[in-house]
Motif scaffolding. Structure first.
Motif, mmCIF file in Angstrom:
data_model
loop_
_atom_site.group_PDB
_atom_site.id
_atom_site.type_symbol
_atom_site.label_atom_id
_atom_site.label_comp_id
_atom_site.label_asym_id
_atom_site.label_seq_id
_atom_site.Cartn_x
_atom_site.Cartn_y
_atom_site.Cartn_z
ATOM 1 N N LYS A 33 5.636 -6.013 -1.726
ATOM 2 C CA LYS A 33 5.248 -7.264 -1.409
ATOM 3 C C LYS A 33 5.226 -8.178 -0.308
ATOM 4 O O LYS A 33 4.505 -8.762 0.695
ATOM 5 C CB LYS A 33 4.320 -8.038 -3.027
ATOM 6 N N SER A 34 6.062 -8.732 -0.957
ATOM 7 C CA SER A 34 7.283 -9.925 0.766
ATOM 8 C C SER A 34 7.011 -8.483 1.562
ATOM 9 O O SER A 34 7.402 -9.366 3.202
ATOM 10 C CB SER A 34 8.798 -9.374 -0.278
ATOM 11 N N LYS A 35 7.261 -7.029 2.092
ATOM 12 C CA LYS A 35 7.243 -6.785 3.149
ATOM 13 C C LYS A 35 6.130 -6.534 3.750
ATOM 14 O O LYS A 35 5.588 -6.307 5.629
ATOM 15 C CB LYS A 35 7.602 -5.443 3.315
ATOM 16 N N GLY A 36 4.962 -7.104 3.045
ATOM 17 C CA GLY A 36 3.378 -6.897 4.059
ATOM 18 C C GLY A 36 2.538 -5.595 3.717
ATOM 19 O O GLY A 36 1.710 -4.884 4.763
ATOM 20 N N LEU A 37 2.893 -4.330 2.413
ATOM 21 C CA LEU A 37 2.961 -2.933 2.577
ATOM 22 C C LEU A 37 1.356 -3.382 2.551
ATOM 23 O O LEU A 37 1.526 -3.880 1.433
ATOM 24 C CB LEU A 37 3.673 -2.009 2.537
ATOM 25 N N GLN A 38 0.886 -2.426 2.424
ATOM 26 C CA GLN A 38 -0.522 -1.759 2.218
ATOM 27 C C GLN A 38 -0.710 -0.849 1.640
ATOM 28 O O GLN A 38 -2.100 -0.636 0.957
ATOM 29 C CB GLN A 38 -1.538 -2.513 3.681
ATOM 30 N N GLU A 70 -5.613 -4.938 -3.600
ATOM 31 C CA GLU A 70 -5.143 -5.492 -1.756
ATOM 32 C C GLU A 70 -4.477 -3.669 -1.325
ATOM 33 O O GLU A 70 -4.125 -3.310 0.169
ATOM 34 C CB GLU A 70 -4.941 -6.339 -1.313
ATOM 35 N N VAL A 71 -3.292 -3.521 -2.018
ATOM 36 C CA VAL A 71 -2.395 -2.301 -2.114
ATOM 37 C C VAL A 71 -2.886 -1.035 -2.096
ATOM 38 O O VAL A 71 -3.328 -0.716 -3.353
ATOM 39 C CB VAL A 71 -1.393 -2.841 -2.075
#
Length: 86
Positions: A33-38, A70-71
């Protein structure tokens, strides 16, 4: 990209190497989540032979719960079995 190792896995005969640990999965979800991975791929050792424990699916379910819709989370066992011989 990002990669991590957590506890768990099965042997080629389907016996358990070790159980998964939910706290490790939750910690990885925070990092993801902190890295914004999808997109996340869950790859368990010998997962196609994991008929009893379904560890990849357990990991996927925790990640989906922690990361939300969203991921995208996919499991390697849902693909084809391929071997690379060297």
């Amino acid at each position: 990209g990002y990669g991590a190792r957590i506890s768990g896995g099965v042997q080629i005969d389907g016996s358990e190497i070790g159980p998964i640990k939910e706290d490790e999965i939750i910690e990885q979800a925070k990092i993801i989540k902190s890295k914004g991975l999808q997109k996340v791929a869950v790859i368990g050792i010998y997962s196609p032979f994991d008929e009893n424990y379904k560890q990849e699916y357990q990991v996927r379910d925790v990640l989906k719960r922690e990361l939300g819709d969203e991921v995208e989370v996919v499991c390697s066992r849902d693909g084809r079995i391929t071997f690379l011989l060297c």
